[in-house]
Design a protein around this motif. Structure first.
Motif, short mmCIF file in Angstrom:
data_model
loop_
_atom_site.label_atom_id
_atom_site.label_comp_id
_atom_site.label_asym_id
_atom_site.label_seq_id
_atom_site.Cartn_x
_atom_site.Cartn_y
_atom_site.Cartn_z
N CYS A 164 0.84 -1.19 0.00
CA CYS A 164 0.00 0.00 0.00
C CYS A 164 0.88 1.24 0.00
O CYS A 164 1.81 1.36 0.81
CB CYS A 164 -0.90 -0.01 1.24
N ASN A 197 0.09 4.07 0.97
CA ASN A 197 -0.19 4.94 2.12
C ASN A 197 0.43 4.42 3.42
O ASN A 197 1.05 5.18 4.15
CB ASN A 197 -1.71 5.08 2.31
N CYS A 198 0.26 3.13 3.68
CA CYS A 198 0.71 2.60 4.98
C CYS A 198 1.79 1.52 4.87
O CYS A 198 2.39 1.15 5.89
CB CYS A 198 -0.48 2.07 5.76
N ASN A 202 1.29 -1.67 4.08
CA ASN A 202 0.78 -3.03 4.23
C ASN A 202 0.71 -3.74 2.88
O ASN A 202 0.59 -3.10 1.83
CB ASN A 202 -0.62 -3.02 4.85
N CYS A 224 -6.72 0.64 4.80
CA CYS A 224 -6.86 2.06 4.45
C CYS A 224 -8.20 2.32 3.76
O CYS A 224 -8.85 3.33 4.01
CB CYS A 224 -5.71 2.50 3.55
N GLN A 267 -11.25 3.16 5.75
CA GLN A 267 -11.33 4.49 6.35
C GLN A 267 -11.93 5.52 5.38
O GLN A 267 -12.11 6.68 5.75
CB GLN A 267 -9.94 4.95 6.78
N SER A 317 -5.67 13.72 5.74
CA SER A 317 -4.29 13.29 5.99
C SER A 317 -3.58 12.93 4.70
O SER A 317 -2.38 13.21 4.53
CB SER A 317 -4.29 12.09 6.95
N TYR A 318 -4.32 12.29 3.79
CA TYR A 318 -3.75 11.94 2.48
C TYR A 318 -3.26 13.17 1.74
O TYR A 318 -2.11 13.22 1.27
CB TYR A 318 -4.78 11.19 1.64
#
Length: 226
Positions: free
Chosen positions: A3, A5-6, A8, A34, A37, A87-88
């Motif tokens: 991912c 973003n994170c 994972n 993600c 969310q 946040s993104y």
């Protein structure tokens, strides 16, 4: 694959159906954790003109665009603006993590496959923002998906939209003008204008107005978030 973003792991294994139907495989860059969310807008009680969430019919903003400016809004978006989206964009735009431009590639690409337009353009960054960031965030968000045509140029406003309250946003003066390529577009063509976030709609409506005042009628807008 991980991912964007994170970090994972993402399972991009193909199903039997996908293998034998020979459909275009659209890669995914966001993990399920993600994705949970996010707040998708599809299937909700949205404004039919701009997809404003939890709207009882046409929202007051869209009525205003129609009454004051003669604009019948035709906007689509994918996700409600929430803490995850906030946040993104903070990481992507403020801190310049340009790799995050592909986080929602699958979602935007799938939308593009269901919606056809003759000309696709976008809200450009002003020269000062382009120099400060080193990239144009709206362009990068969509460049691998659409055949983007740069048709507009933007001058700096008095201050960034993100620093304005609602009234200040709505009162922002016109900041766009047309590039020479604009004159090559045929009036009967279907136009799509892309942006990253739709808040009051002021920015997209300014861009919309450039087309409207020169005789275009089939104008739609799209943003990742609303």
């Amino acid at each position: 694959m991980k991912c964007l973003n994170c970090g994972n792991s993402i399972n991009n294994s193909l199903s039997i159906k996908e293998i034998f139907l020979f459909k275009e495989i659209v890669p995914n860059y966001i993990c399920n954790l993600c994705r949970k969310q996010l707040a998708p807008l599809i299937g909700r009680n949205n404004c039919p003109r701009c997809l404003k969430p939890d709207s009882d019919g046409v929202c007051t903003d869209c009525y205003m665009w129609e009454q004051k400016y003669g604009i019948i809004n035709c906007h689509q978006a994918l996700f409600e603006y929430n803490q995850f989206i906030h946040s993104y964009f903070k990481l992507y735009k403020r801190y310049g993590d340009v790799l995050l431009a592909r986080l929602f590639f699958q979602d935007i690409k799938n939308w593009s496959l269901r919606n056809n337009f003759d000309v696709v353009t976008y809200i450009p960054a002003s020269e000062s923002h382009l120099q400060a960031r080193g990239f144009d965030p709206v362009y990068e968000l969509y460049a691998d998906i659409f055949d983007l045509k740069p048709l507009l140029v933007k001058v700096d406003a008095d201050k960034p939209q993100a620093q304005k309250n609602r009234i200040e946003r709505l009162n922002t003066p016109q900041t766009f003008s047309a590039l020479p390529e604009f004159s090559k577009i045929q009036k009967e063509q279907r136009i799509l204008i892309l942006d990253d976030i739709y808040t009051t709609g002021r920015t997209l409506m300014h861009a919309h107005d450039i087309f409207l005042k020169t005789g275009f009628e089939n104008i739609s807008t799209f943003s990742l978030s609303r």
